[in-house]
Design a protein around this motif. Structure first.
Motif, PDB file in Angstrom:
ATOM      1  N   GLY A 142       1.339 -12.107   7.788  1.00 56.14           N
ATOM      2  CA  GLY A 142       1.266 -10.824   8.491  1.00 56.14           C
ATOM      3  C   GLY A 142      -0.117 -10.456   9.024  1.00 56.14           C
ATOM      4  N   ILE A 143      -0.512  -9.212   8.778  1.00 52.49           N
ATOM      5  CA  ILE A 143      -1.774  -8.690   9.324  1.00 52.49           C
ATOM      6  C   ILE A 143      -2.967  -9.441   8.726  1.00 52.49           C
ATOM      7  N   ASP A 182      -4.563 -14.314  -1.742  1.00 57.82           N
ATOM      8  CA  ASP A 182      -3.181 -13.814  -1.780  1.00 57.82           C
ATOM      9  C   ASP A 182      -2.564 -14.333  -3.063  1.00 57.82           C
ATOM     10  N   ASP A 212      -3.320 -12.632  -8.511  1.00 57.20           N
ATOM     11  CA  ASP A 212      -2.586 -11.370  -8.426  1.00 57.20           C
ATOM     12  C   ASP A 212      -3.570 -10.207  -8.523  1.00 57.20           C
ATOM     13  N   LEU A 213      -3.593  -9.373  -7.499  1.00 58.14           N
ATOM     14  CA  LEU A 213      -4.524  -8.245  -7.463  1.00 58.14           C
ATOM     15  C   LEU A 213      -4.261  -7.241  -8.577  1.00 58.14           C
ATOM     16  N   ASN A 245      -6.563  -5.592   2.391  1.00 57.67           N
ATOM     17  CA  ASN A 245      -5.414  -5.589   3.306  1.00 57.67           C
ATOM     18  C   ASN A 245      -4.072  -5.711   2.592  1.00 57.67           C
ATOM     19  N   THR A 267      -6.840  -1.849   5.234  1.00 58.80           N
ATOM     20  CA  THR A 267      -5.566  -1.704   5.943  1.00 58.80           C
ATOM     21  C   THR A 267      -4.754  -0.647   5.196  1.00 58.80           C
ATOM     22  N   ILE A 268      -4.565   0.487   5.840  1.00 60.49           N
ATOM     23  CA  ILE A 268      -3.821   1.586   5.183  1.00 60.49           C
ATOM     24  C   ILE A 268      -2.499   1.692   5.936  1.00 60.49           C
ATOM     25  N   TYR A 282       5.197   4.784  -0.921  1.00 60.24           N
ATOM     26  CA  TYR A 282       4.328   4.259   0.127  1.00 60.24           C
ATOM     27  C   TYR A 282       3.433   5.369   0.685  1.00 60.24           C
ATOM     28  N   LYS A 317      -0.563   5.496   0.207  1.00 63.71           N
ATOM     29  CA  LYS A 317      -1.374   5.295   1.420  1.00 63.71           C
ATOM     30  C   LYS A 317      -2.250   6.527   1.688  1.00 63.71           C
ATOM     31  N   PRO A 374      -1.898   1.571  11.284  1.00 67.63           N
ATOM     32  CA  PRO A 374      -0.839   1.362  12.270  1.00 67.63           C
ATOM     33  C   PRO A 374       0.490   1.967  11.823  1.00 67.63           C
ATOM     34  N   GLN A 375       1.398   2.116  12.800  1.00 65.24           N
ATOM     35  CA  GLN A 375       2.827   2.309  12.468  1.00 65.24           C
ATOM     36  C   GLN A 375       3.421   0.900  12.377  1.00 65.24           C
ATOM     37  N   VAL A 384       4.415  -2.852  12.466  1.00 69.80           N
ATOM     38  CA  VAL A 384       3.780  -4.119  12.857  1.00 69.80           C
ATOM     39  C   VAL A 384       4.758  -5.237  12.471  1.00 69.80           C
ATOM     40  N   THR A 386       5.798  -7.929  10.865  1.00 70.67           N
ATOM     41  CA  THR A 386       5.448  -8.794   9.719  1.00 70.67           C
ATOM     42  C   THR A 386       6.630  -8.841   8.756  1.00 70.67           C
ATOM     43  N   MET A 437       6.739  -7.574   5.894  1.00 71.40           N
ATOM     44  CA  MET A 437       6.928  -6.263   5.273  1.00 71.40           C
ATOM     45  C   MET A 437       7.862  -5.394   6.109  1.00 71.40           C
TER      46      MET A 437
HETATM   47  N1  LIG Z   1       3.997  -4.171   8.765  1.00 72.08           N
HETATM   48  C1  LIG Z   1       3.864  -2.878   9.017  1.00 72.08           C
HETATM   49  O1  LIG Z   1       4.682  -2.271   9.737  1.00 72.08           O
HETATM   50  C2  LIG Z   1       2.686  -2.129   8.448  1.00 72.08           C
HETATM   51  C3  LIG Z   1       2.394  -0.852   8.982  1.00 72.08           C
HETATM   52  C4  LIG Z   1       1.315  -0.146   8.470  1.00 72.08           C
HETATM   53  C5  LIG Z   1       0.528  -0.694   7.466  1.00 72.08           C
HETATM   54  N2  LIG Z   1       0.844  -1.930   6.969  1.00 72.08           N
HETATM   55  C6  LIG Z   1      -0.017  -2.449   5.893  1.00 72.08           C
HETATM   56  O2  LIG Z   1      -0.564  -3.687   6.307  1.00 72.08           O
HETATM   57  C7  LIG Z   1      -0.953  -4.434   5.148  1.00 72.08           C
HETATM   58  C8  LIG Z   1      -0.490  -5.871   5.315  1.00 72.08           C
HETATM   59  O3  LIG Z   1       0.929  -5.889   5.304  1.00 72.08           O
HETATM   60  P1  LIG Z   1       1.790  -6.809   6.291  1.00 72.08           P
HETATM   61  O4  LIG Z   1       2.546  -5.912   7.185  1.00 72.08           O
HETATM   62  O5  LIG Z   1       0.944  -7.874   6.852  1.00 72.08           O
HETATM   63  O6  LIG Z   1       2.887  -7.381   5.279  1.00 72.08           O
HETATM   64  P2  LIG Z   1       2.973  -8.752   4.494  1.00 72.08           P
HETATM   65  O7  LIG Z   1       4.047  -8.544   3.501  1.00 72.08           O
HETATM   66  O8  LIG Z   1       3.079  -9.883   5.458  1.00 72.08           O
HETATM   67  O9  LIG Z   1       1.547  -8.874   3.785  1.00 72.08           O
HETATM   68  C9  LIG Z   1       1.215  -8.252   2.577  1.00 72.08           C
HETATM   69  C10 LIG Z   1       0.493  -9.281   1.747  1.00 72.08           C
HETATM   70  O10 LIG Z   1       0.023  -8.677   0.535  1.00 72.08           O
HETATM   71  C11 LIG Z   1       0.204  -9.623  -0.495  1.00 72.08           C
HETATM   72  N3  LIG Z   1       0.310  -8.994  -1.812  1.00 72.08           N
HETATM   73  C12 LIG Z   1       1.216  -8.079  -2.204  1.00 72.08           C
HETATM   74  N4  LIG Z   1       1.082  -7.821  -3.511  1.00 72.08           N
HETATM   75  C13 LIG Z   1       0.048  -8.590  -3.959  1.00 72.08           C
HETATM   76  C14 LIG Z   1      -0.557  -8.775  -5.221  1.00 72.08           C
HETATM   77  N5  LIG Z   1      -0.135  -8.117  -6.309  1.00 72.08           N
HETATM   78  N6  LIG Z   1      -1.585  -9.643  -5.318  1.00 72.08           N
HETATM   79  C15 LIG Z   1      -2.021 -10.332  -4.237  1.00 72.08           C
HETATM   80  N7  LIG Z   1      -1.481 -10.191  -2.999  1.00 72.08           N
HETATM   81  C16 LIG Z   1      -0.451  -9.341  -2.873  1.00 72.08           C
HETATM   82  C17 LIG Z   1       1.523 -10.316  -0.141  1.00 72.08           C
HETATM   83  O11 LIG Z   1       1.690 -11.548  -0.824  1.00 72.08           O
HETATM   84  C18 LIG Z   1       1.429 -10.442   1.363  1.00 72.08           C
HETATM   85  O12 LIG Z   1       0.893 -11.675   1.803  1.00 72.08           O
HETATM   86  C19 LIG Z   1      -0.346  -3.710   3.952  1.00 72.08           C
HETATM   87  O13 LIG Z   1      -1.333  -2.952   3.306  1.00 72.08           O
HETATM   88  C20 LIG Z   1       0.675  -2.793   4.609  1.00 72.08           C
HETATM   89  O14 LIG Z   1       0.965  -1.661   3.813  1.00 72.08           O
HETATM   90  C21 LIG Z   1       1.889  -2.664   7.439  1.00 72.08           C
END
Ligand SMILES: NC(=O)c1ccc[n+]([C@@H]2O[C@H](COP(=O)([O-])OP(=O)(O)OC[C@H]3O[C@@H](n4cnc5c(N)ncnc54)[C@H](O)[C@@H]3O)[C@@H](O)[C@H]2O)c1
Length: 259
Positions: A16-17, A37, A58-59, A85, A139-140, A154, A158, A184-185, A187, A189, A191
């Protein structure tokens, strides 16, 4: 702060992002990349593609982030830009009581969406402050500004992450620390694929690449708030100017949403 020449650390880089941030940091000439990750092929492949150091973990483990920063800096040098992120959308509900998800889901959302940002800042800020320079890219989400109708977990976490970002910016701006809150709104990915709430898609779904580029544009411009979706600022203005009216319009919006 320019990305070129800096060591950049990114959590949630396996997809994703985060993956797009890794590619963008490499494209802009980062001196080194520390990518993290959960263990898996996503992290391995982006690390191989970008020539990065991959450190899986794991975070939620309180010892992991200090070790990540220590190992990363021992290998590549001081982190100039730290990107918190990783995130979780756990707790999204389609109907029922908005606070119904169990305490373990609330704890997960808190640990991943907020506490990991706290821990990363604790690990990198002392060195950055000693050097008088550094930047945090958090990344919020627009849900941290406006509230996603389908998820209290969420939205609340956030909002907390945004409060944290503001606190760091206010407390440490004069120490040479920049903070960028990427909000962002929708995206495109993994998620978003899991979130059924149509509000996240209402103003269009952007690509992770576009959002990552705007995030680093914000870092390079020293901008605090980055709202890739154009309408978010308008909604914020409405909310700030007429909070009661904004709540009523969100109630009406929620009532119109598919259940
Ligand atoms: N996709 C959207 O629409 C959107 C919109 C606004 C904000 N966001 C934010 O963007 C950020 C990235 O999300 P994304 O959309 O790329 O989704 P994503 O699911 O592709 O990425 C999230 C990543 O966080 C990792 N992660 C989750 N829990 C973890 C843990 N305990 N330890 C280590 N890594 C962990 C996951 O393995 C994953 O690779 C997030 O903070 C999300 O809230 C996403």
């Amino acid at each position: 702060m320019k990305v070129a020449g800096e060591v950049v650390l990114i959590t949630g880089a396996g997809g994703g992002i985060g993956r797009a941030l890794a590619r963008e940091a490499r494209r802009r000439g980062a001196a080194g990349l520390i990518l993290s990750d959960l263990p898996g092929p996503g992290l391995e492949s982006i690390a191989a593609e970008t020539g990065a150091l991959a450190i899986a973990g794991d975070l939620r483990d309180p010892d992991f982030i200090p070790a990540l920063v220590q190992q990363g800096e021992a290998a590549l040098g001081p982190v100039g830009i730290a990107c918190a992120n990783a995130g979780t959308a756990a707790g999204w509900i389609e109907k029922g009581i908005i606070t119904a998800p169990g305490d373990e889901i609330w704890a997960l959302a808190w640990e991943v969406n907020v506490l990991s940002h706290v821990r990363l800042s604790r690990a990198v800020l002392p060195g950055m402050i000693a050097r008088g320079r550094g930047h945090l890219l958090q990344t919020i989400s627009a849900a941290g500004l406006l509230t996603a109708p389908g998820a209290a977990t969420y939205s609340a976490t956030k909002h907390a992450a945004l409060g944290l970002a503001e606190s760091i910016a206010i407390a440490h701006g004069k120490d040479g620390i920049g903070v960028t809150a990427l909000c962002p709104q929708g995206v495109d990915t993994a998620m978003l694929a899991d979130v059924k709430d149509e509000a996240t898609r209402a103003d269009g779904v952007m690509s992770a690449e576009e959002v990552a580029a705007l995030g680093f544009d914000g870092v390079e411009a020293g901008q605090f708030l980055v709202t890739p979706h154009e309408r978010v600022r308008r909604y914020m203005t409405k909310k700030a100017g007429d909070y009661e009216g904004w709540i009523i319009s969100m109630q009406e919006y929620k009532a119109r949403m598919r259940r």
